[in-house]
Each structure stands twice: as C-alpha cells, then as structure tokens.
Design a protein around this motif. Structure first.
Motif, PDB file in Angstrom:
ATOM      1  N   ASP A 186       0.837  -1.213   0.000  1.00  0.00           N
ATOM      2  CA  ASP A 186       0.000   0.000   0.000  1.00  0.00           C
ATOM      3  C   ASP A 186       0.870   1.260   0.000  1.00  0.00           C
ATOM      4  O   ASP A 186       0.613   2.205  -0.746  1.00  0.00           O
ATOM      5  CB  ASP A 186      -0.917   0.032   1.238  1.00  0.00           C
ATOM      6  N   GLU A 187       1.896   1.263   0.859  1.00  0.00           N
ATOM      7  CA  GLU A 187       2.779   2.435   0.942  1.00  0.00           C
ATOM      8  C   GLU A 187       3.573   2.619  -0.355  1.00  0.00           C
ATOM      9  O   GLU A 187       3.742   3.729  -0.849  1.00  0.00           O
ATOM     10  CB  GLU A 187       3.724   2.288   2.143  1.00  0.00           C
ATOM     11  N   ILE A 188       4.038   1.501  -0.926  1.00  0.00           N
ATOM     12  CA  ILE A 188       4.801   1.579  -2.178  1.00  0.00           C
ATOM     13  C   ILE A 188       3.908   2.110  -3.303  1.00  0.00           C
ATOM     14  O   ILE A 188       4.337   2.934  -4.114  1.00  0.00           O
ATOM     15  CB  ILE A 188       5.423   0.197  -2.509  1.00  0.00           C
ATOM     16  N   GLU A 189       2.657   1.682  -3.312  1.00  0.00           N
ATOM     17  CA  GLU A 189       1.713   2.186  -4.315  1.00  0.00           C
ATOM     18  C   GLU A 189       1.522   3.696  -4.147  1.00  0.00           C
ATOM     19  O   GLU A 189       1.500   4.444  -5.126  1.00  0.00           O
ATOM     20  CB  GLU A 189       0.375   1.438  -4.184  1.00  0.00           C
ATOM     21  N   ARG A 190       1.407   4.131  -2.901  1.00  0.00           N
ATOM     22  CA  ARG A 190       1.244   5.567  -2.608  1.00  0.00           C
ATOM     23  C   ARG A 190       2.472   6.352  -3.109  1.00  0.00           C
ATOM     24  O   ARG A 190       2.334   7.429  -3.707  1.00  0.00           O
ATOM     25  CB  ARG A 190       1.075   5.749  -1.090  1.00  0.00           C
ATOM     26  N   LEU A 191       3.648   5.795  -2.897  1.00  0.00           N
ATOM     27  CA  LEU A 191       4.871   6.463  -3.347  1.00  0.00           C
ATOM     28  C   LEU A 191       4.958   6.469  -4.876  1.00  0.00           C
ATOM     29  O   LEU A 191       5.391   7.452  -5.479  1.00  0.00           O
ATOM     30  CB  LEU A 191       6.105   5.781  -2.749  1.00  0.00           C
ATOM     31  N   ARG A 192       4.502   5.387  -5.502  1.00  0.00           N
ATOM     32  CA  ARG A 192       4.505   5.336  -6.976  1.00  0.00           C
ATOM     33  C   ARG A 192       3.590   6.410  -7.549  1.00  0.00           C
ATOM     34  O   ARG A 192       3.940   7.076  -8.522  1.00  0.00           O
ATOM     35  CB  ARG A 192       4.033   3.959  -7.450  1.00  0.00           C
ATOM     36  N   VAL A 193       2.432   6.569  -6.939  1.00  0.00           N
ATOM     37  CA  VAL A 193       1.498   7.609  -7.391  1.00  0.00           C
ATOM     38  C   VAL A 193       2.164   8.984  -7.255  1.00  0.00           C
ATOM     39  O   VAL A 193       1.976   9.876  -8.071  1.00  0.00           O
ATOM     40  CB  VAL A 193       0.174   7.537  -6.581  1.00  0.00           C
ATOM     41  N   GLY A 194       3.004   9.119  -6.229  1.00  0.00           N
ATOM     42  CA  GLY A 194       3.733  10.371  -6.019  1.00  0.00           C
ATOM     43  C   GLY A 194       4.924  10.545  -6.943  1.00  0.00           C
ATOM     44  O   GLY A 194       5.656  11.532  -6.846  1.00  0.00           O
ATOM     45  N   GLY A 195       5.158   9.586  -7.834  1.00  0.00           N
ATOM     46  CA  GLY A 195       6.209   9.755  -8.838  1.00  0.00           C
ATOM     47  C   GLY A 195       7.448   8.902  -8.638  1.00  0.00           C
ATOM     48  O   GLY A 195       8.384   8.963  -9.441  1.00  0.00           O
ATOM     49  N   TYR A 196       7.488   8.098  -7.588  1.00  0.00           N
ATOM     50  CA  TYR A 196       8.661   7.247  -7.376  1.00  0.00           C
ATOM     51  C   TYR A 196       8.608   6.011  -8.261  1.00  0.00           C
ATOM     52  O   TYR A 196       7.543   5.464  -8.517  1.00  0.00           O
ATOM     53  CB  TYR A 196       8.740   6.795  -5.908  1.00  0.00           C
ATOM     54  N   ARG A 197       9.797   5.601  -8.712  1.00  0.00           N
ATOM     55  CA  ARG A 197       9.913   4.393  -9.524  1.00  0.00           C
ATOM     56  C   ARG A 197      10.386   3.275  -8.597  1.00  0.00           C
ATOM     57  O   ARG A 197      11.549   3.269  -8.174  1.00  0.00           O
ATOM     58  CB  ARG A 197      10.958   4.657 -10.604  1.00  0.00           C
ATOM     59  N   ILE A 198       9.500   2.354  -8.257  1.00  0.00           N
ATOM     60  CA  ILE A 198       9.831   1.330  -7.264  1.00  0.00           C
ATOM     61  C   ILE A 198       9.442  -0.060  -7.756  1.00  0.00           C
ATOM     62  O   ILE A 198       8.300  -0.293  -8.155  1.00  0.00           O
ATOM     63  CB  ILE A 198       9.123   1.602  -5.911  1.00  0.00           C
ATOM     64  N   THR A 199      10.405  -0.966  -7.738  1.00  0.00           N
ATOM     65  CA  THR A 199      10.171  -2.378  -8.030  1.00  0.00           C
ATOM     66  C   THR A 199      10.175  -3.113  -6.690  1.00  0.00           C
ATOM     67  O   THR A 199      10.920  -2.743  -5.789  1.00  0.00           O
ATOM     68  CB  THR A 199      11.309  -2.919  -8.932  1.00  0.00           C
ATOM     69  N   VAL A 200       9.348  -4.146  -6.562  1.00  0.00           N
ATOM     70  CA  VAL A 200       9.262  -4.891  -5.303  1.00  0.00           C
ATOM     71  C   VAL A 200       9.905  -6.266  -5.449  1.00  0.00           C
ATOM     72  O   VAL A 200       9.696  -6.955  -6.449  1.00  0.00           O
ATOM     73  CB  VAL A 200       7.779  -5.058  -4.877  1.00  0.00           C
ATOM     74  N   SER A 201      10.704  -6.636  -4.448  1.00  0.00           N
ATOM     75  CA  SER A 201      11.200  -7.998  -4.352  1.00  0.00           C
ATOM     76  C   SER A 201      10.511  -8.630  -3.152  1.00  0.00           C
ATOM     77  O   SER A 201      10.725  -8.210  -2.016  1.00  0.00           O
ATOM     78  CB  SER A 201      12.718  -8.023  -4.168  1.00  0.00           C
ATOM     79  N   ASP A 202       9.666  -9.608  -3.419  1.00  0.00           N
ATOM     80  CA  ASP A 202       8.801 -10.158  -2.381  1.00  0.00           C
ATOM     81  C   ASP A 202       9.481 -11.328  -1.668  1.00  0.00           C
ATOM     82  O   ASP A 202       9.684 -12.385  -2.252  1.00  0.00           O
ATOM     83  CB  ASP A 202       7.485 -10.615  -3.017  1.00  0.00           C
ATOM     84  N   GLU A 203       9.810 -11.114  -0.403  1.00  0.00           N
ATOM     85  CA  GLU A 203      10.410 -12.167   0.412  1.00  0.00           C
ATOM     86  C   GLU A 203       9.429 -12.638   1.485  1.00  0.00           C
ATOM     87  O   GLU A 203       9.854 -13.109   2.543  1.00  0.00           O
ATOM     88  CB  GLU A 203      11.697 -11.671   1.084  1.00  0.00           C
ATOM     89  N   SER A 204       8.128 -12.498   1.215  1.00  0.00           N
ATOM     90  CA  SER A 204       7.185 -12.843   2.292  1.00  0.00           C
ATOM     91  C   SER A 204       7.244 -14.313   2.680  1.00  0.00           C
ATOM     92  O   SER A 204       6.960 -14.669   3.811  1.00  0.00           O
ATOM     93  CB  SER A 204       5.753 -12.400   1.995  1.00  0.00           C
ATOM     94  N   ASP A 205       7.665 -15.183   1.753  1.00  0.00           N
ATOM     95  CA  ASP A 205       7.786 -16.611   2.098  1.00  0.00           C
ATOM     96  C   ASP A 205       8.937 -16.872   3.060  1.00  0.00           C
ATOM     97  O   ASP A 205       8.840 -17.686   3.961  1.00  0.00           O
ATOM     98  CB  ASP A 205       8.019 -17.459   0.836  1.00  0.00           C
ATOM     99  N   GLU A 206      10.059 -16.177   2.813  1.00  0.00           N
ATOM    100  CA  GLU A 206      11.258 -16.450   3.593  1.00  0.00           C
ATOM    101  C   GLU A 206      12.152 -15.226   3.619  1.00  0.00           C
ATOM    102  O   GLU A 206      12.493 -14.670   2.581  1.00  0.00           O
ATOM    103  CB  GLU A 206      12.016 -17.627   2.961  1.00  0.00           C
ATOM    104  N   LEU A 207      12.537 -14.825   4.822  1.00  0.00           N
ATOM    105  CA  LEU A 207      13.415 -13.661   4.999  1.00  0.00           C
ATOM    106  C   LEU A 207      14.840 -14.091   4.675  1.00  0.00           C
ATOM    107  O   LEU A 207      15.360 -15.033   5.259  1.00  0.00           O
ATOM    108  CB  LEU A 207      13.285 -13.190   6.446  1.00  0.00           C
ATOM    109  N   LEU A 208      15.486 -13.398   3.735  1.00  0.00           N
ATOM    110  CA  LEU A 208      16.757 -13.893   3.192  1.00  0.00           C
ATOM    111  C   LEU A 208      18.001 -13.178   3.717  1.00  0.00           C
ATOM    112  O   LEU A 208      19.104 -13.488   3.291  1.00  0.00           O
ATOM    113  CB  LEU A 208      16.717 -13.780   1.658  1.00  0.00           C
ATOM    114  N   ASP A 209      17.844 -12.206   4.608  1.00  0.00           N
ATOM    115  CA  ASP A 209      18.961 -11.380   5.083  1.00  0.00           C
ATOM    116  C   ASP A 209      19.492 -10.549   3.906  1.00  0.00           C
ATOM    117  O   ASP A 209      19.018 -10.670   2.781  1.00  0.00           O
ATOM    118  CB  ASP A 209      20.059 -12.236   5.727  1.00  0.00           C
TER     119      ASP A 209
END
Length: 246
Positions: free
Chosen positions: A63-86
């Motif tokens: 949600d926050e990343i979407e809000r920042l994208r609407v504000g003009g930020y270019r953000i790609t997400v790397s999803d580690e929700s399955d396992e935290l990789l350090d």
C-alpha cells in the motif's frame, strides 16, 4: 538513471510493540514513513530507480509503495514474504533488477547526511568490488580497515572474536558500518542463493577483492532499530527545520 536497493524486509524486533502491528519501514518519522524518507534521499542523490524488498506485513508495504509510486517514485518490489533472506540473500534474489553499473544498497532504518554521490564517485575511482560507509563510533561489532581504507577484518569487542584477512590486526583501525554500501554488479558472480548477510560475504571476499570503506565522521548518523533511536531521529530532524533535508 541509477539503481538502488532499499533493505526493508527486516522484522524490526528491536522496536518491540511497534512492529507487531506495522512493518519497521513504515515507522513514523514526524508524519512520514522511514521508507519514504529513504526513497526521497536516494532519488535526490540521483538513485531514482529503486528496488524494495518486503517480508513483514507485506500488504501494508505494498500500500505504501503504491502511494509512493502515485507520487512519482519508480519502485520495483522484491517479495520475500515466504522467507526472509537477510541482506546478501535478499540482494542475490533481486539480482536481475540491476544492470552493468555499480548500484547503492541502503538499510531502511539508517538515517545520515553522508555524501552518497561522493561515496559513489570514490567507488568508481578505486575500482572496488564494494564500498562500505563507515564511521568512528562506539560499538561491539566493528569492521577493521587498513590505512588505505580497505576492509581487512572484523571484531566483536564483547566476545573478543576476530576475523582477520591479513597477517596481523595490529595496524588495523576499528570503524562501525553504517548500513549503506555501493556494489559493483560483478559481485553477483561471487554470490549464491541462501540466507546470509552482506557483512559475512565481505569478510569472505576481502582477502582477494578490494572491499573499500568510505569514512563519514561528519554530520549525523542514526540506526533507528530501537524506540530510543527512533525518538532521537525524530527530534533531530524536527529540530533542523524544514530545510534540514537539503
């Protein structure tokens, strides 16, 4: 365009109660999130193509990343929700995001006015594999650098444990890592999948590859992993007034 990764997946356990309900990266700093302040700082320094890794409370992060994208930020997400990789595992998982230019990696909870462009320039000039922001400060886990600024080891002052990559640690200086680094993409050839930290990787590679330090003893640095340090950075930024970020 220059690329940067923001490490925002950590559990933030040291923040206690707070991170039970929100991810650390969304902790409030005077009305804005850590993530937004970090993204703003990176973009201002020329790192405008961002990658953020997420794990804890992923829906809130998206949600926050979407809000920042609407504000003009270019953000790609790397999803580690399955396992935290350090940090190293997380970086390696996201390796396809990067191109052939050196890039920045920045912990979401480090706040400092260090000269990111200067650090990037030094990295290019020294042909380092990685350049780590460091400062002289008290602490238990310290990096050890030689007089050219090259990483040569690590010491834990609490346990007296040491990792040294040269003959003797006698002439090495203790510096604290600030959680910000510039990396050359060739580092991916020396990495593998797994759950491990960049610091441990640097200590393995330091013998045969130039891992350099960038000293910033000027200005401020806060590691906002604890409620007390979170209060400190809020007060610091509030006290500096609206032009503080420049």
């Amino acid at each position: 365009t220059m690329k940067a990764m923001i490490f925002a997946a950590g559990l933030g356990t040291r923040l206690g109660e707070l991170t039970r309900t929100i991810p650390k990266a969304l902790a409030d700093i005077n009305g804005r999130t850590m993530l937004e302040l970090t993204a703003e700082k990176l973009v201002r320094a020329g790192f405008d193509d961002l990658l953020v890794n997420i794990h804890h409370h992923p829906d809130q992060m998206l949600d926050e990343i979407e809000r920042l994208r609407v504000g003009g930020y270019r953000i790609t997400v790397s999803d580690e929700s399955d396992e935290l990789l350090d940090t190293a595992g997380g970086l390696y998982k996201a390796r396809d995001f990067f191109d052939d230019k050196p890039f920045l990696a920045h912990n979401v909870d480090e706040f400092t006015d260090l000269d990111l462009e200067g650090m990037y320039r030094q990295h290019l000039e020294t042909n380092a594999l990685a350049t780590l922001a460091v400062r002289h400060r008290p602490g238990n886990r310290m990096l050890l650098a030689d007089n050219s600024g090259r990483l040569r080891g690590w010491r834990n002052n609490a346990t007296k444990e040491e990792i040294i990559t040269v003959e003797s640690s006698r002439k090495l200086e203790e510096v604290g890592f600030s959680g910000i680094q510039v990396l050359s993409p060739s580092i991916f050839n020396l990495m593998q999948e797994g759950i491990y930290s960049l610091t441990s990787l640097y200590l393995i590679l330091a013998k045969g590859h130039p891992i350099m330090t960038f000293l910033h003893d000027y200005g401020y640095w806060f590691d906002c992993g604890t409620p007390r340090s979170l209060e400190k950075i809020r007060a610091h930024l509030a006290g500096m007034g609206p032009d503080s970020a420049e």
